[in-house]
Design a protein around this motif. Sequence first.
Motif, PDB file in Angstrom:
ATOM      1  N   GLY A   1      44.770  -0.054 -28.877  1.00 30.48           N
ATOM      2  CA  GLY A   1      46.307   0.461 -28.701  1.00 30.48           C
ATOM      3  C   GLY A   1      47.279  -0.851 -29.042  1.00 30.48           C
ATOM      4  O   GLY A   1      47.759  -1.066 -28.818  1.00 30.48           O
ATOM      5  N   ASP A   2      47.008  -0.664 -30.597  1.00 29.73           N
ATOM      6  CA  ASP A   2      48.087  -1.761 -31.430  1.00 29.73           C
ATOM      7  C   ASP A   2      49.692  -1.829 -30.929  1.00 29.73           C
ATOM      8  O   ASP A   2      49.833  -2.731 -31.035  1.00 29.73           O
ATOM      9  CB  ASP A   2      47.485  -1.871 -32.857  1.00 29.73           C
ATOM     10  N   GLY A   3      50.028  -0.830 -30.952  1.00 25.33           N
ATOM     11  CA  GLY A   3      51.785  -1.057 -30.602  1.00 25.33           C
ATOM     12  C   GLY A   3      51.472  -1.170 -29.280  1.00 25.33           C
ATOM     13  O   GLY A   3      52.903  -0.428 -28.344  1.00 25.33           O
ATOM     14  N   LEU A   4      50.882  -1.223 -28.193  1.00 20.48           N
ATOM     15  CA  LEU A   4      51.031  -0.592 -26.761  1.00 20.48           C
ATOM     16  C   LEU A   4      51.015  -1.996 -26.182  1.00 20.48           C
ATOM     17  O   LEU A   4      51.144  -2.285 -25.013  1.00 20.48           O
ATOM     18  CB  LEU A   4      49.807  -0.015 -26.263  1.00 20.48           C
ATOM     19  N   ARG A   5      50.669  -3.444 -26.754  1.00 25.02           N
ATOM     20  CA  ARG A   5      50.577  -4.856 -25.953  1.00 25.02           C
ATOM     21  C   ARG A   5      52.126  -5.186 -25.987  1.00 25.02           C
ATOM     22  O   ARG A   5      52.499  -5.672 -24.605  1.00 25.02           O
ATOM     23  CB  ARG A   5      49.706  -5.464 -27.009  1.00 25.02           C
ATOM     24  N   GLY A   6      52.544  -5.078 -26.658  1.00 21.13           N
ATOM     25  CA  GLY A   6      54.140  -5.723 -25.328  1.00 21.13           C
ATOM     26  C   GLY A   6      54.729  -4.989 -24.195  1.00 21.13           C
ATOM     27  O   GLY A   6      54.699  -5.309 -23.578  1.00 21.13           O
TER      28      GLY A   6
ATOM     29  N   PRO B   1      40.908  -2.668 -21.376  1.00 21.55           N
ATOM     30  CA  PRO B   1      39.863  -2.177 -22.592  1.00 21.55           C
ATOM     31  C   PRO B   1      40.400  -1.031 -23.137  1.00 21.55           C
ATOM     32  O   PRO B   1      40.397  -1.482 -24.876  1.00 21.55           O
ATOM     33  CB  PRO B   1      38.467  -1.893 -22.218  1.00 21.55           C
ATOM     34  N   PRO B   2      40.017  -0.004 -23.335  1.00 21.30           N
ATOM     35  CA  PRO B   2      40.752   0.616 -24.340  1.00 21.30           C
ATOM     36  C   PRO B   2      42.300   0.347 -24.734  1.00 21.30           C
ATOM     37  O   PRO B   2      42.689   0.659 -25.627  1.00 21.30           O
ATOM     38  CB  PRO B   2      40.667   2.158 -23.579  1.00 21.30           C
ATOM     39  N   LEU B   3      43.269   0.042 -23.488  1.00 18.76           N
ATOM     40  CA  LEU B   3      44.302  -0.112 -24.558  1.00 18.76           C
ATOM     41  C   LEU B   3      44.425  -1.380 -25.178  1.00 18.76           C
ATOM     42  O   LEU B   3      45.733  -1.741 -25.872  1.00 18.76           O
ATOM     43  CB  LEU B   3      45.401  -0.517 -23.029  1.00 18.76           C
TER      44      LEU B   3
ATOM     45  N   ILE C   1      44.438  -0.458  -7.166  1.00 18.14           N
ATOM     46  CA  ILE C   1      45.505  -0.571  -8.174  1.00 18.14           C
ATOM     47  C   ILE C   1      44.981  -1.774  -9.439  1.00 18.14           C
ATOM     48  O   ILE C   1      44.573  -1.447 -10.563  1.00 18.14           O
ATOM     49  CB  ILE C   1      46.733  -0.997  -7.917  1.00 18.14           C
ATOM     50  N   GLY C   2      44.242  -2.613  -8.928  1.00 17.74           N
ATOM     51  CA  GLY C   2      42.956  -3.695  -9.365  1.00 17.74           C
ATOM     52  C   GLY C   2      42.460  -2.987 -10.711  1.00 17.74           C
ATOM     53  O   GLY C   2      41.778  -3.143 -11.897  1.00 17.74           O
ATOM     54  N   GLY C   3      41.648  -1.881 -10.127  1.00 16.02           N
ATOM     55  CA  GLY C   3      40.226  -1.274 -10.171  1.00 16.02           C
ATOM     56  C   GLY C   3      40.637  -0.023 -11.665  1.00 16.02           C
ATOM     57  O   GLY C   3      40.214  -0.129 -12.825  1.00 16.02           O
ATOM     58  N   ALA C   4      41.392   0.395 -11.150  1.00 13.59           N
ATOM     59  CA  ALA C   4      42.117   1.242 -12.428  1.00 13.59           C
ATOM     60  C   ALA C   4      42.399   0.630 -13.677  1.00 13.59           C
ATOM     61  O   ALA C   4      42.190   1.270 -15.382  1.00 13.59           O
ATOM     62  CB  ALA C   4      43.875   1.908 -11.179  1.00 13.59           C
TER      63      ALA C   4
END
Length: 89
Positions: free
Chosen positions: A34-39, A27-29, A18-21
């Motif tokens: 990933g502007d709208g995905l942080r919350g 980084p892409p998120l 899970i940590g590796g995934a």
Amino acid sequence: MDHEDSARFAFLHAAPVIGGAALLKLPPLLGALGDGLRGPLLAGSVAAFVAAYLAPRYLARHFEHRALIPFSIYCSVVGLGSLAYFAVT
């Protein structure tokens, strides 16, 4: 190995995967895409952490008084059903 130790081992065994995934996908998120995905990402991460922390504790208490036979029957039925479904489609 008793039920409590096997449940703890299973959860600890999954932690590096899970940590590796997370290291590969974060980084892409968190980048410009990933502007709208942080919350939602933060809320989901906190919820997953709490669930992963509480699940082994619950399972350890559960296994002290109950057996895994109903769960193994459920897994067998669902697994065979999935195999049948995917063999047909």
